[in-house]
Scaffold this motif. Structure first.
Motif, PDB file in Angstrom:
ATOM      1  N   GLN A   1      -5.263  22.134   3.624  1.00 55.40           N
ATOM      2  CA  GLN A   1      -6.414  22.936   4.034  1.00 55.40           C
ATOM      3  C   GLN A   1      -7.649  22.588   3.213  1.00 55.40           C
ATOM      4  O   GLN A   1      -8.742  22.372   3.739  1.00 55.40           O
ATOM      5  N   MET A   2      -7.474  22.514   1.885  1.00 49.95           N
ATOM      6  CA  MET A   2      -8.586  22.179   0.999  1.00 49.95           C
ATOM      7  C   MET A   2      -9.089  20.769   1.262  1.00 49.95           C
ATOM      8  O   MET A   2     -10.306  20.508   1.275  1.00 49.95           O
ATOM      9  N   ALA A   3      -8.174  19.837   1.452  1.00 45.87           N
ATOM     10  CA  ALA A   3      -8.552  18.439   1.658  1.00 45.87           C
ATOM     11  C   ALA A   3      -9.397  18.281   2.916  1.00 45.87           C
ATOM     12  O   ALA A   3     -10.396  17.547   2.920  1.00 45.87           O
ATOM     13  N   VAL A   4      -9.006  18.951   3.984  1.00 46.97           N
ATOM     14  CA  VAL A   4      -9.774  18.897   5.227  1.00 46.97           C
ATOM     15  C   VAL A   4     -11.142  19.553   5.025  1.00 46.97           C
ATOM     16  O   VAL A   4     -12.170  19.031   5.480  1.00 46.97           O
ATOM     17  N   SER A   5     -11.173  20.667   4.332  1.00 46.70           N
ATOM     18  CA  SER A   5     -12.427  21.413   4.157  1.00 46.70           C
ATOM     19  C   SER A   5     -13.460  20.635   3.364  1.00 46.70           C
ATOM     20  O   SER A   5     -14.633  20.595   3.734  1.00 46.70           O
ATOM     21  N   VAL A   6     -13.047  20.030   2.259  1.00 46.39           N
ATOM     22  CA  VAL A   6     -14.040  19.335   1.430  1.00 46.39           C
ATOM     23  C   VAL A   6     -14.578  18.091   2.131  1.00 46.39           C
ATOM     24  O   VAL A   6     -15.691  17.640   1.844  1.00 46.39           O
ATOM     25  N   ARG A   7     -13.815  17.544   3.058  1.00 45.86           N
ATOM     26  CA  ARG A   7     -14.310  16.394   3.804  1.00 45.86           C
ATOM     27  C   ARG A   7     -15.216  16.824   4.952  1.00 45.86           C
ATOM     28  O   ARG A   7     -16.214  16.160   5.247  1.00 45.86           O
ATOM     29  N   ALA A   8     -14.893  17.966   5.565  1.00 44.63           N
ATOM     30  CA  ALA A   8     -15.697  18.439   6.690  1.00 44.63           C
ATOM     31  C   ALA A   8     -17.048  18.972   6.240  1.00 44.63           C
ATOM     32  O   ALA A   8     -18.064  18.785   6.905  1.00 44.63           O
ATOM     33  N   GLU A   9     -17.054  19.619   5.100  1.00 44.45           N
ATOM     34  CA  GLU A   9     -18.277  20.272   4.640  1.00 44.45           C
ATOM     35  C   GLU A   9     -19.141  19.392   3.754  1.00 44.45           C
ATOM     36  O   GLU A   9     -20.268  19.740   3.436  1.00 44.45           O
ATOM     37  N   GLY A  10     -18.610  18.252   3.337  1.00 42.80           N
ATOM     38  CA  GLY A  10     -19.365  17.420   2.417  1.00 42.80           C
ATOM     39  C   GLY A  10     -19.671  18.151   1.130  1.00 42.80           C
ATOM     40  O   GLY A  10     -20.815  18.198   0.663  1.00 42.80           O
ATOM     41  N   ALA A  11     -18.644  18.760   0.551  1.00 42.07           N
ATOM     42  CA  ALA A  11     -18.814  19.637  -0.606  1.00 42.07           C
ATOM     43  C   ALA A  11     -19.590  18.962  -1.735  1.00 42.07           C
ATOM     44  O   ALA A  11     -19.349  17.815  -2.082  1.00 42.07           O
ATOM     45  N   ALA A  12     -20.528  19.699  -2.310  1.00 42.17           N
ATOM     46  CA  ALA A  12     -21.308  19.205  -3.446  1.00 42.17           C
ATOM     47  C   ALA A  12     -20.450  19.222  -4.702  1.00 42.17           C
ATOM     48  O   ALA A  12     -19.444  19.941  -4.793  1.00 42.17           O
ATOM     49  N   LEU A  13     -20.849  18.423  -5.693  1.00 49.92           N
ATOM     50  CA  LEU A  13     -20.132  18.419  -6.956  1.00 49.92           C
ATOM     51  C   LEU A  13     -20.334  19.740  -7.673  1.00 49.92           C
ATOM     52  O   LEU A  13     -21.386  20.370  -7.575  1.00 49.92           O
ATOM     53  N   LEU A  14     -19.333  20.154  -8.408  1.00 49.83           N
ATOM     54  CA  LEU A  14     -19.416  21.390  -9.172  1.00 49.83           C
ATOM     55  C   LEU A  14     -20.386  21.235 -10.341  1.00 49.83           C
ATOM     56  O   LEU A  14     -20.604  20.127 -10.832  1.00 49.83           O
ATOM     57  N   PRO A  15     -20.942  22.345 -10.828  1.00 49.46           N
ATOM     58  CA  PRO A  15     -21.903  22.271 -11.934  1.00 49.46           C
ATOM     59  C   PRO A  15     -21.347  21.634 -13.195  1.00 49.46           C
ATOM     60  O   PRO A  15     -22.087  21.029 -13.966  1.00 49.46           O
ATOM     61  N   HIS A  16     -20.012  21.773 -13.414  1.00 44.90           N
ATOM     62  CA  HIS A  16     -19.447  21.249 -14.660  1.00 44.90           C
ATOM     63  C   HIS A  16     -19.269  19.738 -14.647  1.00 44.90           C
ATOM     64  O   HIS A  16     -19.021  19.130 -15.684  1.00 44.90           O
ATOM     65  N   ALA A  17     -19.366  19.115 -13.458  1.00 48.48           N
ATOM     66  CA  ALA A  17     -19.034  17.704 -13.353  1.00 48.48           C
ATOM     67  C   ALA A  17     -19.954  16.852 -14.222  1.00 48.48           C
ATOM     68  O   ALA A  17     -21.168  16.979 -14.183  1.00 48.48           O
ATOM     69  N   GLY A  18     -19.358  15.990 -15.021  1.00 49.89           N
ATOM     70  CA  GLY A  18     -20.141  15.135 -15.898  1.00 49.89           C
ATOM     71  C   GLY A  18     -19.291  14.019 -16.448  1.00 49.89           C
ATOM     72  O   GLY A  18     -18.066  14.002 -16.279  1.00 49.89           O
ATOM     73  N   PRO A  19     -19.900  13.051 -17.124  1.00 54.23           N
ATOM     74  CA  PRO A  19     -19.172  11.866 -17.580  1.00 54.23           C
ATOM     75  C   PRO A  19     -18.114  12.153 -18.631  1.00 54.23           C
ATOM     76  O   PRO A  19     -17.201  11.363 -18.812  1.00 54.23           O
ATOM     77  N   HIS A  20     -18.204  13.284 -19.343  1.00 55.03           N
ATOM     78  CA  HIS A  20     -17.214  13.585 -20.371  1.00 55.03           C
ATOM     79  C   HIS A  20     -16.376  14.802 -20.003  1.00 55.03           C
ATOM     80  O   HIS A  20     -15.823  15.472 -20.861  1.00 55.03           O
ATOM     81  N   ASP A  21     -16.314  15.108 -18.712  1.00 54.27           N
ATOM     82  CA  ASP A  21     -15.491  16.215 -18.234  1.00 54.27           C
ATOM     83  C   ASP A  21     -14.557  15.701 -17.146  1.00 54.27           C
ATOM     84  O   ASP A  21     -14.335  16.336 -16.136  1.00 54.27           O
ATOM     85  N   GLY A  22     -14.020  14.507 -17.383  1.00 59.74           N
ATOM     86  CA  GLY A  22     -13.220  13.839 -16.371  1.00 59.74           C
ATOM     87  C   GLY A  22     -11.908  14.499 -16.071  1.00 59.74           C
ATOM     88  O   GLY A  22     -11.251  14.164 -15.098  1.00 59.74           O
ATOM     89  N   GLY A  23     -11.483  15.463 -16.903  1.00 59.63           N
ATOM     90  CA  GLY A  23     -10.193  16.086 -16.697  1.00 59.63           C
ATOM     91  C   GLY A  23     -10.129  17.044 -15.539  1.00 59.63           C
ATOM     92  O   GLY A  23      -9.057  17.535 -15.191  1.00 59.63           O
ATOM     93  N   PHE A  24     -11.258  17.359 -14.913  1.00 61.68           N
ATOM     94  CA  PHE A  24     -11.287  18.281 -13.784  1.00 61.68           C
ATOM     95  C   PHE A  24     -11.943  17.631 -12.581  1.00 61.68           C
ATOM     96  O   PHE A  24     -12.929  16.904 -12.720  1.00 61.68           O
ATOM     97  N   CYS A  25     -11.409  17.915 -11.385  1.00 63.74           N
ATOM     98  CA  CYS A  25     -11.989  17.385 -10.162  1.00 63.74           C
ATOM     99  C   CYS A  25     -13.421  17.879 -10.007  1.00 63.74           C
ATOM    100  O   CYS A  25     -13.668  19.096 -10.065  1.00 63.74           O
ATOM    101  N   PRO A  26     -14.382  16.994  -9.802  1.00 60.49           N
ATOM    102  CA  PRO A  26     -15.775  17.424  -9.647  1.00 60.49           C
ATOM    103  C   PRO A  26     -16.060  18.070  -8.301  1.00 60.49           C
ATOM    104  O   PRO A  26     -17.146  18.591  -8.090  1.00 60.49           O
ATOM    105  N   VAL A  27     -15.080  18.063  -7.390  1.00 55.74           N
ATOM    106  CA  VAL A  27     -15.265  18.675  -6.081  1.00 55.74           C
ATOM    107  C   VAL A  27     -14.700  20.089  -6.049  1.00 55.74           C
ATOM    108  O   VAL A  27     -15.367  21.020  -5.589  1.00 55.74           O
ATOM    109  N   CYS A  28     -13.457  20.280  -6.567  1.00 52.59           N
ATOM    110  CA  CYS A  28     -12.840  21.613  -6.481  1.00 52.59           C
ATOM    111  C   CYS A  28     -12.447  22.197  -7.830  1.00 52.59           C
ATOM    112  O   CYS A  28     -12.034  23.347  -7.901  1.00 52.59           O
ATOM    113  N   GLY A  29     -12.545  21.413  -8.895  1.00 56.82           N
ATOM    114  CA  GLY A  29     -12.274  21.936 -10.234  1.00 56.82           C
ATOM    115  C   GLY A  29     -10.816  21.927 -10.654  1.00 56.82           C
ATOM    116  O   GLY A  29     -10.474  22.452 -11.712  1.00 56.82           O
TER     117      GLY A  29
END
Length: 299
Positions: free
Chosen positions: A148-176
């Protein structure tokens, strides 16, 4: 309990060419590749029956793709919506005829849950409260929620989360959500690029190969593997944060796939844990035995 010895090697050089920071792989070929790899790995594997069952689930996910409607791209909100619950019913219907006898009681347990109970379990999983859900049914619930999540993030073109950054690679920048493992790709365009694969929404994000995917440290990283430093699956271990995540090489095995190869090498997790490293991601088919929403953030 004795564990097999591991060999050590140093990380490769940083990749410096142009790359796409976030990938959203098409789900149909992704599921097809995973199913094929799981079935291939199942041959002569001690957990072969389980790998084949996961392959069957993956096949069912692919068959149901055109029946999934997009919803929220926030994991907890998506788990509260009805879409994944309807998908769960269709997924179990597709699997019941061919599922191993040992799995039937788990389907019965899910069928006995009312929608509110299933929804509560989904929210618990989406927010990392894994111990609140029966470990026997959690992966099946996750399969529906993940699709469900995989389909949704592709359909909506989800923006990156605010935390996403070059030194926060441990979390998905799309869903966290935390990653399953990282992939080093082959091929002309992507050769040598390392992407982490999200355990929930199936997106991937680039992190350079010479740094820890959890804390960004590049001085205290080494690889542990069985038998040889050229193994397809190795554990990238960091002596700065004491975390590790497996790295799967499609350069060394063209058909390698993050979820499949990670699941087939759980014995490597046991060996690395014996070296006192903590896994910073998880496989949805071998969920953690403690509550966690992902890796620890390291300053």
């Amino acid at each position: 309990m004795s564990v097999s010895p591991v060999s050590r090697s140093v990380p490769p050089e940083i990749v410096t060419r142009h790359f796409d920071p976030v990938l959203k792989p098409d789900l149909a070929p992704l599921y097809a590749a995973r199913e094929a790899r799981l079935n291939a790995l199942a041959a002569d594997h001690p957990a072969g029956d389980y790998l084949r069952f996961v392959a069957d689930v993956t096949h069912a996910q692919a068959e149901l793709l055109d029946q999934v409607s997009a919803g929220s791209t926030d994991p907890a909100t998506a788990a509260s919506e009805p879409g994944w619950l309807d998908l769960l019913d269709r997924l179990m219907t597709a699997l019941k005829a061919s599922a191993p006898a040992a799995v039937a009681p788990h389907f019965d347990a899910i069928a006995a849950m009312d929608r509110a109970a299933r929804q509560a379990a989904g929210v618990a999983l989406a927010t990392g409260r894994f111990t609140q859900v029966d470990a026997a049914i959690a992966p099946i619930l996750w399969a529906a929620l993940s699709e469900q999540m995989a389909v949704s993030v592709r359909a909506e073109g989800a923006a990156l989360l605010p935390h996403a950054g070059p030194h926060d690679g441990g979390f998905c920048p799309v869903c966290g959500t935390a990653p399953v493992a990282s992939m080093v790709y082959g091929g002309m365009e992507m050769r040598g690029l390392r992407y982490l694969h999200c355990a929930l929404c199936e997106c991937e994000w680039h992190v350079v190969r010479a740094v820890c995917s959890n804390c960004g440290d590049g001085k205290d990283v080494e690889y542990l593997s069985f038998d040889t430093a050229e193994a397809v699956v190795r554990a990238e271990c960091c002596d700065h944060c004491h975390g590790y995540l497996k790295i799967v090489s499609a350069e060394r095995e063209r058909t390698a796939e993050a979820v499949a190869d990670d699941l087939a090498t759980l014995d490597l997790d046991d060996a690395v844990a014996n070296e006192e490293y903590r896994r910073t991601g998880f496989n949805p088919w071998a969920l953690p035995r403690e509550d966690s929403a992902g890796p620890e953030r390291v300053n």
